[in-house]
Design a protein around this motif. Structure first.
Motif, short mmCIF file in Angstrom:
data_model
loop_
_atom_site.label_atom_id
_atom_site.label_comp_id
_atom_site.label_asym_id
_atom_site.label_seq_id
_atom_site.Cartn_x
_atom_site.Cartn_y
_atom_site.Cartn_z
N GLN A 67 2.49 -8.41 -41.59
CA GLN A 67 1.83 -9.95 -41.32
C GLN A 67 0.78 -9.94 -40.56
O GLN A 67 -0.36 -10.62 -40.76
CB GLN A 67 2.81 -10.86 -42.02
N ARG A 105 -2.91 -10.60 -40.71
CA ARG A 105 -3.99 -11.44 -39.66
C ARG A 105 -4.87 -10.36 -38.70
O ARG A 105 -6.21 -11.19 -38.88
CB ARG A 105 -2.84 -12.11 -39.34
N ALA A 115 -7.57 -9.13 -41.26
CA ALA A 115 -8.71 -9.18 -42.07
C ALA A 115 -9.31 -10.27 -41.36
O ALA A 115 -9.99 -10.85 -40.83
CB ALA A 115 -7.37 -10.29 -42.62
N ASP A 168 -10.95 -13.48 -46.24
CA ASP A 168 -10.83 -13.59 -46.45
C ASP A 168 -9.58 -13.98 -46.20
O ASP A 168 -8.50 -14.71 -46.96
CB ASP A 168 -9.86 -11.89 -45.94
N LEU A 169 -8.86 -14.76 -45.10
CA LEU A 169 -8.56 -15.08 -44.55
C LEU A 169 -8.20 -17.07 -45.24
O LEU A 169 -6.98 -17.59 -45.31
CB LEU A 169 -8.31 -15.65 -42.31
N GLU A 170 -9.36 -17.24 -45.18
CA GLU A 170 -9.63 -18.13 -45.73
C GLU A 170 -9.82 -18.35 -47.00
O GLU A 170 -8.78 -19.54 -47.97
CB GLU A 170 -11.52 -18.76 -45.78
N ASN A 216 -7.32 -16.41 -48.80
CA ASN A 216 -6.04 -16.58 -49.77
C ASN A 216 -5.29 -17.60 -48.88
O ASN A 216 -4.25 -18.38 -49.85
CB ASN A 216 -5.18 -15.90 -47.76
N LEU A 217 -5.63 -18.30 -47.91
CA LEU A 217 -5.59 -19.64 -47.90
C LEU A 217 -5.73 -20.81 -49.12
O LEU A 217 -4.79 -21.91 -49.09
CB LEU A 217 -6.12 -21.14 -46.23
#
Length: 127
Positions: free
Chosen positions: A10, A14, A17, A21-23, A25-26
């Motif tokens: 993980q 993080r 990414a 991608d983070l947005e 995934n969120l």
């Protein structure tokens, strides 16, 4: 030991990414949490509903702040569309809190899924 491996993965994910991608995934996680509350409507507590609505609202507050910042690199039409969606999310959230009905979560779930799919460059919102 397997748990430590998952945590390491993980953290690496993080770090590698990109912001989109983070947005994505969120937003996907928020949609899944909202869907879970909707699917378990009779079993979920009012506190669970309030918690997920507030978390989703905070995510969208971040997006609104980002797109209304003068330094945002996004084109103005995109910034305006995201800001308008954010305003709708805020309004819908407060409406749900005042008069909770499971079907009212559908628009929040769908918007989160659609934006996540767009951030991933996908034509499909199946996430």
């Amino acid at each position: 030991m397997q748990h430590q491996g998952a945590l390491a993965y993980q953290q690496t994910a993080r770090q590698t990414a990109g912001p989109r991608d983070l947005e994505a995934n969120l937003l996907t996680r928020m949609a899944m949490n909202l869907q879970k509350v909707r699917d378990n409507w009779g079993e979920s507590t009012p506190g669970e509903l309030t918690d997920i609505l507030n978390r989703n609202r905070r995510v969208w507050s971040f997006f609104i702040a980002a797109v209304t910042d003068e330094k945002s690199p996004l084109p103005v039409p995109v910034r305006e569309n995201v800001a308008n969606l954010g305003i709708f999310i805020m309004s819908q959230t407060f409406e749900i809190m005042a008069n909770p009905k499971p079907e009212m979560l559908d628009s929040l779930i769908n918007i989160n899924r659609q934006i996540a799919a767009g951030l991933r460059g996908s034509n499909s919102a199946a996430a």
